[in-house]
Write a protein that holds these residues in place. Structure first.
Motif, PDB file in Angstrom:
ATOM      1  N   UNK A 109      -5.589 -14.153  -8.081  1.00 35.44           N
ATOM      2  CA  UNK A 109      -5.296 -14.396  -9.499  1.00 35.44           C
ATOM      3  C   UNK A 109      -5.113 -13.083 -10.244  1.00 35.44           C
ATOM      4  N   UNK A 110      -5.967 -12.109  -9.951  1.00 32.70           N
ATOM      5  CA  UNK A 110      -5.846 -10.806 -10.610  1.00 32.70           C
ATOM      6  C   UNK A 110      -4.539 -10.122 -10.234  1.00 32.70           C
ATOM      7  N   UNK A 111      -4.114 -10.255  -8.971  1.00 33.61           N
ATOM      8  CA  UNK A 111      -2.848  -9.655  -8.544  1.00 33.61           C
ATOM      9  C   UNK A 111      -1.668 -10.320  -9.241  1.00 33.61           C
ATOM     10  N   UNK A 112      -1.731 -11.629  -9.393  1.00 29.42           N
ATOM     11  CA  UNK A 112      -0.647 -12.336 -10.084  1.00 29.42           C
ATOM     12  C   UNK A 112      -0.580 -11.894 -11.539  1.00 29.42           C
ATOM     13  N   UNK A 113      -1.743 -11.768 -12.179  1.00 30.11           N
ATOM     14  CA  UNK A 113      -1.767 -11.323 -13.580  1.00 30.11           C
ATOM     15  C   UNK A 113      -1.263  -9.891 -13.684  1.00 30.11           C
ATOM     16  N   UNK A 114      -1.678  -9.040 -12.739  1.00 36.32           N
ATOM     17  CA  UNK A 114      -1.292  -7.630 -12.785  1.00 36.32           C
ATOM     18  C   UNK A 114       0.195  -7.435 -12.540  1.00 36.32           C
ATOM     19  N   UNK A 115       0.708  -8.044 -11.473  1.00 28.09           N
ATOM     20  CA  UNK A 115       2.101  -7.819 -11.103  1.00 28.09           C
ATOM     21  C   UNK A 115       3.053  -8.837 -11.713  1.00 28.09           C
ATOM     22  N   UNK A 116       2.507  -9.793 -12.456  1.00 27.01           N
ATOM     23  CA  UNK A 116       3.347 -10.806 -13.069  1.00 27.01           C
ATOM     24  C   UNK A 116       3.974 -10.370 -14.379  1.00 27.01           C
ATOM     25  N   UNK A 117       3.842  -9.129 -14.737  1.00 26.93           N
ATOM     26  CA  UNK A 117       4.429  -8.639 -15.966  1.00 26.93           C
ATOM     27  C   UNK A 117       3.508  -8.778 -17.162  1.00 26.93           C
ATOM     28  N   UNK A 118       2.302  -9.287 -16.932  1.00 25.66           N
ATOM     29  CA  UNK A 118       1.370  -9.454 -18.031  1.00 25.66           C
ATOM     30  C   UNK A 118       0.371  -8.320 -18.133  1.00 25.66           C
ATOM     31  N   UNK A 119       0.607  -7.229 -17.410  1.00 22.79           N
ATOM     32  CA  UNK A 119      -0.336  -6.112 -17.429  1.00 22.79           C
ATOM     33  C   UNK A 119      -0.252  -5.395 -18.769  1.00 22.79           C
ATOM     34  N   UNK A 120      -1.386  -4.908 -19.243  1.00 22.46           N
ATOM     35  CA  UNK A 120      -1.366  -4.219 -20.532  1.00 22.46           C
ATOM     36  C   UNK A 120      -0.614  -2.899 -20.443  1.00 22.46           C
ATOM     37  N   UNK A 121       0.003  -2.524 -21.533  1.00 16.45           N
ATOM     38  CA  UNK A 121       0.726  -1.258 -21.599  1.00 16.45           C
ATOM     39  C   UNK A 121      -0.274  -0.189 -22.005  1.00 16.45           C
ATOM     40  N   UNK A 122      -0.346   0.864 -21.208  1.00 16.74           N
ATOM     41  CA  UNK A 122      -1.278   1.953 -21.498  1.00 16.74           C
ATOM     42  C   UNK A 122      -0.496   3.077 -22.157  1.00 16.74           C
ATOM     43  N   UNK A 123      -0.879   3.419 -23.358  1.00 12.62           N
ATOM     44  CA  UNK A 123      -0.186   4.473 -24.081  1.00 12.62           C
ATOM     45  C   UNK A 123      -1.196   5.467 -24.624  1.00 12.62           C
ATOM     46  N   UNK A 124      -0.766   6.687 -24.819  1.00 18.14           N
ATOM     47  CA  UNK A 124      -1.629   7.731 -25.354  1.00 18.14           C
ATOM     48  C   UNK A 124      -1.276   7.979 -26.810  1.00 18.14           C
ATOM     49  N   UNK A 125      -2.200   7.725 -27.696  1.00 14.31           N
ATOM     50  CA  UNK A 125      -2.118   8.074 -29.113  1.00 14.31           C
ATOM     51  C   UNK A 125      -0.755   7.780 -29.712  1.00 14.31           C
ATOM     52  N   UNK A 126      -0.296   6.563 -29.547  1.00 12.71           N
ATOM     53  CA  UNK A 126       0.954   6.166 -30.174  1.00 12.71           C
ATOM     54  C   UNK A 126       2.200   6.519 -29.382  1.00 12.71           C
ATOM     55  N   UNK A 127       2.054   7.143 -28.232  1.00 17.39           N
ATOM     56  CA  UNK A 127       3.233   7.469 -27.427  1.00 17.39           C
ATOM     57  C   UNK A 127       3.766   6.178 -26.810  1.00 17.39           C
ATOM     58  N   UNK A 128       5.051   6.117 -26.606  1.00 17.03           N
ATOM     59  CA  UNK A 128       5.678   4.913 -26.071  1.00 17.03           C
ATOM     60  C   UNK A 128       5.760   4.968 -24.558  1.00 17.03           C
ATOM     61  N   UNK A 129       4.747   5.494 -23.955  1.00 20.68           N
ATOM     62  CA  UNK A 129       4.722   5.696 -22.503  1.00 20.68           C
ATOM     63  C   UNK A 129       4.015   4.505 -21.863  1.00 20.68           C
ATOM     64  N   UNK A 130       4.671   3.784 -20.975  1.00 19.72           N
ATOM     65  CA  UNK A 130       4.045   2.614 -20.370  1.00 19.72           C
ATOM     66  C   UNK A 130       3.630   2.931 -18.936  1.00 19.72           C
ATOM     67  N   UNK A 131       2.639   2.202 -18.474  1.00 20.65           N
ATOM     68  CA  UNK A 131       2.132   2.401 -17.118  1.00 20.65           C
ATOM     69  C   UNK A 131       3.094   1.751 -16.139  1.00 20.65           C
ATOM     70  N   UNK A 132       3.442   2.459 -15.125  1.00 18.19           N
ATOM     71  CA  UNK A 132       4.343   1.941 -14.117  1.00 18.19           C
ATOM     72  C   UNK A 132       3.598   1.391 -12.928  1.00 18.19           C
TER      73      UNK A 132
END
Length: 146
Positions: A51-74
Motif C-alpha cells: 500500500x505504501x509503494x502504491x501511494x508513493x509511486x502512484x503520483x500521490x507522493x508529497x512534493x518536497x521543496x526548500x523554502x519556497x523553491x519549486x524543486x520537486x522530489x524525483x
C-alpha cells in the motif's frame, strides 16, 4: 499526498499492528497459534508495504521543496529514502541474528567458566557493530539526498 491516501496508509499501519496481536492473544497457546500469528504479521507487513509503494509511486507522493523553491522530489530521491531504510532495517536484522547466536554461546561459555566473560562480551559487541555500520551508511545516503 491526498487525504484518502494518508488515511488508507494510517489505517493499514494500525491494522498491521493490532491484528497480529489479536491473532496471537486469541485462543490457547499452541504451536499452530504462533505460526498463525507470525503468518498474519508477515502478510500484513507486506500488505502495508505494498500500500505504501502504491501511494508513493502512484503520483500521490508529497512534493518536497526548500523554502519556497519549486524543486520537486524525483524518483532518485524516493529510491534514496528506500535504500536508507533498507540498509538500516537489513543491517539491524543481521545484527540481531548475530547477537542472538553470539550471546547464547557466550552465556553457555560463561556458565562453564567465569573467566571468559571479557572475551565473550567482545564478540557480542562485534556482532552489534553490524547494525551500527548499516546506520552509518544510511546517514551517508541521507546526507547525499539533503
Amino acid at each position: 499526498m491526498t487525504t484518502l491516501a494518508m488515511v488508507t496508509l494510517a489505517v493499514a499501519l494500525v491494522f498491521s499492528i493490532l491484528i497480529p496481536f489479536g491473532v496471537f492473544l486469541g485462543g490457547r497457546r499452541t504451536k499452530g497459534r504462533y505460526k498463525a500469528a507470525l503468518g498474519t504479521n508477515v502478510f500484513l507487513f507486506f500488505g502495508t508495504l505494498l500500500i505504501a509503494a502504491v501511494v508513493l509511486f502512484g503520483g500521490g507522493a508529497p512534493v518536497m521543496a526548500e523554502a519556497g523553491a519549486a524543486e520537486s522530489a524525483g524518483l532518485a530521491t524516493g529510491l534514496g529514502y528506500i535504500a536508507a531504510a533498507l540498509v538500516t532495517g537489513l543491517s539491524c536484522i543481521g545484527g540481531g541474528i548475530a547477537v542472538a547466536s553470539a550471546a547464547s554461546a557466550a552465556l553457555g561459555a560463561i556458565s562453564e567458566d567465569q573467566s571468559v566473560l571479557g572475551k565473550s562480551l567482545i564478540f557480542v559487541g562485534l556482532a552489534e557493530g553490524v547494525a551500527l555500520y548499516g546506520l552509518i551508511i544510511s546517514f551517508m545516503i541521507l546526507g547525499k539526498l539533503g
